[in-house]
Design an enzyme around this catalytic site. Sequence first.
Site, PDB file in Angstrom:
ATOM      1  N   THR A 153       0.869  -1.177   0.000  1.00  0.00           N
ATOM      2  CA  THR A 153       0.000   0.000   0.000  1.00  0.00           C
ATOM      3  C   THR A 153       0.903   1.223   0.000  1.00  0.00           C
ATOM      4  OG1 THR A 153      -0.170  -0.161   2.418  1.00  0.00           O
ATOM      5  CG2 THR A 153      -2.006  -1.006   1.133  1.00  0.00           C
ATOM      6  N   LYS A 179       4.055  -7.069   3.758  1.00  0.00           N
ATOM      7  CA  LYS A 179       3.835  -5.642   3.516  1.00  0.00           C
ATOM      8  C   LYS A 179       3.551  -4.956   4.847  1.00  0.00           C
ATOM      9  CE  LYS A 179       0.684  -3.446   3.453  1.00  0.00           C
ATOM     10  NZ  LYS A 179      -0.466  -2.650   3.998  1.00  0.00           N
ATOM     11  N   THR A 190      -1.824  -1.881   7.810  1.00  0.00           N
ATOM     12  CA  THR A 190      -1.919  -3.323   7.856  1.00  0.00           C
ATOM     13  C   THR A 190      -0.593  -3.977   7.607  1.00  0.00           C
ATOM     14  OG1 THR A 190      -4.108  -3.093   6.929  1.00  0.00           O
ATOM     15  CG2 THR A 190      -3.223  -5.280   7.037  1.00  0.00           C
ATOM     16  N   GLU A 276       7.816   3.873   8.648  1.00  0.00           N
ATOM     17  CA  GLU A 276       7.548   5.258   8.269  1.00  0.00           C
ATOM     18  C   GLU A 276       8.648   6.194   8.746  1.00  0.00           C
ATOM     19  OE1 GLU A 276       2.761   5.301   8.282  1.00  0.00           O
ATOM     20  OE2 GLU A 276       3.824   5.667  10.155  1.00  0.00           O
ATOM     21  N   ASN A 400       2.372  11.096   8.647  1.00  0.00           N
ATOM     22  CA  ASN A 400       1.116  10.820   9.339  1.00  0.00           C
ATOM     23  C   ASN A 400       0.245  12.033   9.567  1.00  0.00           C
ATOM     24  OD1 ASN A 400       0.949   7.942   9.852  1.00  0.00           O
ATOM     25  ND2 ASN A 400       2.955   8.280  10.782  1.00  0.00           N
ATOM     26  N   THR A 405      -6.085  11.609   1.077  1.00  0.00           N
ATOM     27  CA  THR A 405      -6.415  12.015  -0.298  1.00  0.00           C
ATOM     28  C   THR A 405      -7.752  11.436  -0.702  1.00  0.00           C
ATOM     29  OG1 THR A 405      -5.094  10.143  -0.976  1.00  0.00           O
ATOM     30  CG2 THR A 405      -4.066  12.305  -1.130  1.00  0.00           C
TER      31      THR A 405
END
Lengths: 405, 405
Positions: A153, A179, A190, A276, A400, A405
């Site tokens: 993702t 992932k 996830t 992240e 974050n 979007t």
Amino acid sequence: MAVGPGTLPRLFPVKGVKTGIASAGVKKPGKKDLVVFELASGSHVAGIFTRNRFCAAPVHIARRHLSTGEPRYLLINTGNANAGTGERGMADAMACCNALAEKAGVSPETVLPFSTGVIGEPLPADRIIEALPELLAGTDEDRWAEAAAGIMTTDTRPKGSSRQVRLGEHIVTISGISKGAGMIRPNMATMLGFIATDASLDPALLSQWSAELGEHSFNRITIDGDTSTNDACMLMATGQYGGPEITADSPEAAELKTALQEVYLELAHAIVRDGEGATKFVTIEVSEAASVQEALDVAYTVAHSPLVKTALFASDPNWGRILAAVGRAGVEGLDLQALEIHLGDVCLVRDGGRADDYSEARGKAVMSREEITIHINLRRGQVFERVWTCDFSHDYVTINAEYRT
Amino acid sequence: MAVGPGTLPRLFPVKGVKTGIASAGVKKPGKKDLVVFELASGSHVAGIFTRNRFCAAPVHIARRHLSTGEPRYLLINTGNANAGTGERGMADAMACCNALAEKAGVSPETVLPFSTGVIGEPLPADRIIEALPELLAGTDEDRWAEAAAGIMTTDTRPKGSSRQVRLGEHIVTISGISKGAGMIRPNMATMLGFIATDASLDPALLSQWSAELGEHSFNRITIDGDTSTNDACMLMATGQYGGPEITADSPEAAELKTALQEVYLELAHAIVRDGEGATKFVTIEVSEAASVQEALDVAYTVAHSPLVKTALFASDPNWGRILAAVGRAGVEGLDLQALEIHLGDVCLVRDGGRADDYSEARGKAVMSREEITIHINLRRGQVFERVWTCDFSHDYVTINAEYRT
């Protein structure tokens, strides 16, 4: 950002496993967002799921189907988590399973659904169902790399791991993909892992290994402590490698388990490396703990401390923050005098305070590395545990805080 | 950054309490870094301290002195936490107590030491002792505002609160100051609160109120979840207001407690409003919980979630993150169908998913405010709890990733 080389290794085909990839339009048009695993008859599957109380509709259904039938299909969509969607979410997930089952000529209980993406939006089941013919028509044994890209993702790179080991006269192949990067785009959350082998595995042993290997890999990583509603990690065994069934007593069991463990760890670590905004890959070890619980309490308190994580980002050997985090981990009767903390090979804390031979320059040298180990010795028992995490950077906040979007 | 107006209110003198402020050179030369409270004979003091297992030397000593004598002096230094300093730290803290006791002609057990600042550096006790004559010579009843500034480390503004209430024919005064902003400069980590009243209070009631009021104010705030090694909050009562002693049965007890509670809450909230990089002041309420523990587990899981905190920073009504945080709070048997979550007056979650009447525009309107309440109704019991926190901004990372000076 991400830590270390991001090259996807060669993912060997696994006998009895075909994968298919399609665009259903759940994400932006043209983006791959649908992946299927097609398992040969006679395969066994075990798995572990999120412990979040509000797990997503597909998690409920996958868990139920896993307990009633022998899975033949794993259907994964990205772009939408089908979580927080109530009764409609359950119906949507079942509609996808039913449609795939009908087209493939199997019963719906043999289809396991997985979703990842935005929480709380209705799943566009009709678009997924429309894409099923294309998806099923294109399945092949050698599309693992495409599948690794297809389940992404907000990951910045695909994640995969593969091993081949000789068991007696036969070669066993293991391939896996995963992932998850946290929530690079808000509401995306996830972690998914899919590992397959063509070994023939006693179903009880498969379940046991799935739980055990998952516990010490995927269940020992943390980016930000936010457990998603959709996490799942599946272990599939097709039994097509040509050799005898492997049980707990087989001489080959240990070797196979080690190879599987390597794949599990590589996939779990790949998620942390792509965390992240991550600029560091951090191993936190706790030794001589009195119990697994207290070892993990200490490790996760340090791993989740925003102050420790920002110090890691800054390459600042701020050992007071590590000490304070250990102290608030809730371990009864912890003795500061006995405690030792090492940063790489540099001792930070000993005899109740900063180690005599510590110097800022030595601490800084370790903290400047891209891969860092923090070792905390509690000196009160015999338990060892290890978790993996990343640092906390400006990019984490940027990622974050961006509007959806 | 900080939330809301930062003006220090008028802090009324409290009969029987004098404060002194000096520069000892623990911080940069010329900076105020030493504060003393001088209590009239016959005063009573109660307090609560950090629960961090590795509490600092002054915390050990203050706790011990509090249990053995009737405190007359509270000595507070900033710039150095005297934490993680082992045996030497204990000796340094005692040296300061002894020196002050000798100069003031009291016994060392009546001196309570408090330190805040860098962890792990030896306390420059000699410099503190040298500054004691100046400190003691300048004590006065009306220097509360200077004391509020004098205990600051990396706070962006002084914090104080004051009330006067009429109890029968007498006016009771309450004044208090606090400090703490998280760790604006690395290694700074202490929350301190000092509240004094001239009421005459039964010592047992004083202890009970100190625990109870502290529990529901200072113990309900969180900036980043990192409990410091030095936290302390003291309640002093000099008994000089002129009226009779107030006991649990006094008719005036409730009114006095309410006024004290207001001061405690204002001081605790001031710390959150001045939280590192804070742009929002956030109240998290949990209602209809089955126990205090589960209410707090839910509230703190939401309050500490980096994903929720970054969404608050972005004014993004990302309710999926709140839902996921509630779901991972570890509450057994939590029912998603029963749960309701409100953001201000807007219902986010009802009947197992997003509320029918929710719209992004309504959520956004609430999230754009500077003060936000998240209300989580678990619908399984009768317990209500509330915690206060702030958001997680770029400035938080900047502040905590800066190198130590």
